[in-house]
Scaffold this active site. Structure first.
Site, PDB file in Angstrom:
ATOM      1  NE  ARG A  14      -7.479  11.522   5.659  1.00 19.94           N
ATOM      2  CZ  ARG A  14      -8.098  10.907   6.874  1.00 19.94           C
ATOM      3  NH1 ARG A  14      -7.126  10.450   7.786  1.00 19.94           N
ATOM      4  NH2 ARG A  14      -9.326  11.670   7.466  1.00 19.94           N
ATOM      5  NE  ARG A  62      -9.346   9.109   4.526  1.00 21.35           N
ATOM      6  CZ  ARG A  62     -10.234   8.396   5.461  1.00 21.35           C
ATOM      7  NH1 ARG A  62      -9.444   7.355   5.977  1.00 21.35           N
ATOM      8  NH2 ARG A  62     -10.762   8.998   6.099  1.00 21.35           N
ATOM      9  CD  GLU A 118      -7.098  -6.446   3.078  1.00 20.30           C
ATOM     10  OE1 GLU A 118      -6.313  -5.628   3.881  1.00 20.30           O
ATOM     11  OE2 GLU A 118      -7.350  -6.320   1.778  1.00 20.30           O
ATOM     12  CG  ASN A 130      -2.074   1.057   1.321  1.00 19.94           C
ATOM     13  OD1 ASN A 130      -1.586   2.214   0.844  1.00 19.94           O
ATOM     14  ND2 ASN A 130      -3.137   0.904   1.747  1.00 19.94           N
ATOM     15  CB  THR A 175      -9.080   2.142   7.816  1.00 19.83           C
ATOM     16  OG1 THR A 175      -9.172   2.841   6.668  1.00 19.83           O
ATOM     17  CG2 THR A 175     -10.603   1.059   8.103  1.00 19.83           C
ATOM     18  CG  HIS A 230       0.583   6.303   4.929  1.00 15.99           C
ATOM     19  ND1 HIS A 230       0.136   7.271   5.305  1.00 15.99           N
ATOM     20  CD2 HIS A 230      -0.073   4.989   5.281  1.00 15.99           C
ATOM     21  CE1 HIS A 230      -1.275   6.839   5.863  1.00 15.99           C
ATOM     22  NE2 HIS A 230      -1.158   5.610   5.979  1.00 15.99           N
ATOM     23  CG  HIS A 248      -8.161   4.417   1.036  1.00 15.86           C
ATOM     24  ND1 HIS A 248      -8.588   4.157   2.511  1.00 15.86           N
ATOM     25  CD2 HIS A 248      -9.361   4.722   0.690  1.00 15.86           C
ATOM     26  CE1 HIS A 248      -9.699   4.423   2.842  1.00 15.86           C
ATOM     27  NE2 HIS A 248     -10.337   4.928   1.557  1.00 15.86           N
ATOM     28  CG  HIS A 295      -5.380  -1.604   9.709  1.00 17.54           C
ATOM     29  ND1 HIS A 295      -5.409  -0.335   8.773  1.00 17.54           N
ATOM     30  CD2 HIS A 295      -5.574  -0.796  11.053  1.00 17.54           C
ATOM     31  CE1 HIS A 295      -5.723   0.733   9.617  1.00 17.54           C
ATOM     32  NE2 HIS A 295      -5.429   0.341  10.936  1.00 17.54           N
ATOM     33  CD  GLU A 302      -7.027  -0.374   1.002  1.00 19.42           C
ATOM     34  OE1 GLU A 302      -6.760  -1.603   1.699  1.00 19.42           O
ATOM     35  OE2 GLU A 302      -6.668   0.718   1.799  1.00 19.42           O
TER      36      GLU A 302
END
Length: 250
Positions: free
Chosen positions: A52, A48, A157, A10, A107, A13, A46, A198, A76
């Site tokens: 962000r 969003r 998941e 992922n 999340t 970030h 993801h 996660h 995502e």
């Protein structure tokens, strides 16, 4: 099962760091390419509602990259009409439906499929009809698993955050790990593919990868943070080694 567990990286970030300065560096697309070169089996991102981190342009670029390299993009997304339409436009390999609250830092738990099935089922159906593989990000609860099957998801998941937090803070993680194992068994019994993610680090990822039904881990924050110290390639290769060690016969 003893097959090799897939690793999805992922890159959200990377975009978080980029957006902190409002420029173009560091570039998520470059991170995705490096991740694949380092052994990632796919890329997760993801988008969003508040944008962000990952942007609409990022999703377009990542879709092209992954398609060109023959690697899956796991998109995502919240269960909204806007995100459904974006997914249908790009048609990623997979879409993972996740809960989303604007005030959360990350999340915070699994999607409550049992309570919200009436809103989720049409999105699942639309994505499946477009050839997108649908995953639901849920807690390892047998009721949630059963409803996931009933509304047509192909993948669940499991949210591993509670288990990872217990490990980090010195609480007994055994009951939470056992819940993950039971959930994985129930999902397999219902014909659902099992993924997990996660909060995973090298140690917790190796433990979760040892659950026989788990076929894919999606990991982001830890790898991007670790890359600050050792570089992204080394972080991913180390994670790949640790996950493989959980299935020595694979």
């Amino acid at each position: 099962m003893s097959s090799r567990v897939r690793l999805g990286v992922n890159i959200d970030h990377v975009a978080t760091v980029r957006n902190a300065r409002g420029g173009a560096h560091p570039e998520p697309l470059r991170a995705a390419r490096l991740a694949i070169e380092a052994g990632a089996d796919g890329i997760t991102a993801h988008l969003r509602e508040d944008r962000r981190h990952i942007s609409d342009a990022d999703i377009g670029a990542l879709s092209e990259l992954c398609h060109g390299l023959g690697k899956p993009l796991n998109f995502e997304m919240a269960v909204t009409a806007e995100m459904r339409d974006i997914a249908l436009r790009h048609r990623p390999h997979a879409a993972c439906l996740v809960p989303e609250r604007r005030e959360e830092r990350t999340t915070e738990g699994g999607l409550d499929v049992a309570r919200n099935h009436a809103a989720i089922a049409p999105v699942v159906r639309a994505l499946r009809d477009a050839g997108v593989r649908v995953s639901l990000f849920i807690e390892p609860d047998p009721v949630q698993v059963a409803v996931a099957e009933a509304i047509g998801a192909q993948v669940v998941e499991f949210h591993t955050g509670a288990y990872c937090e217990a490990v980090i803070h010195g609480r007994d993680p055994a009951p939470l790990l056992e819940a993950l194992k039971r959930g994985a068994g129930e999902a397999e019994r219902r014909g659902l593919e099992v993924h997990a993610g996660h909060g995973l680090d090298y140690d917790t990822a190796q433990t979760v990868a040892a659950i026989p039904q788990v076929v894919e881990l999606n990991i982001g924050h830890f790898l991007i943070g670790e890359a600050i110290f050792v570089g992204l390639e080394t972080a991913i290769r180390t994670m790949r080694t640790r996950i493989d060690a959980a299935r020595p016969g694979a």
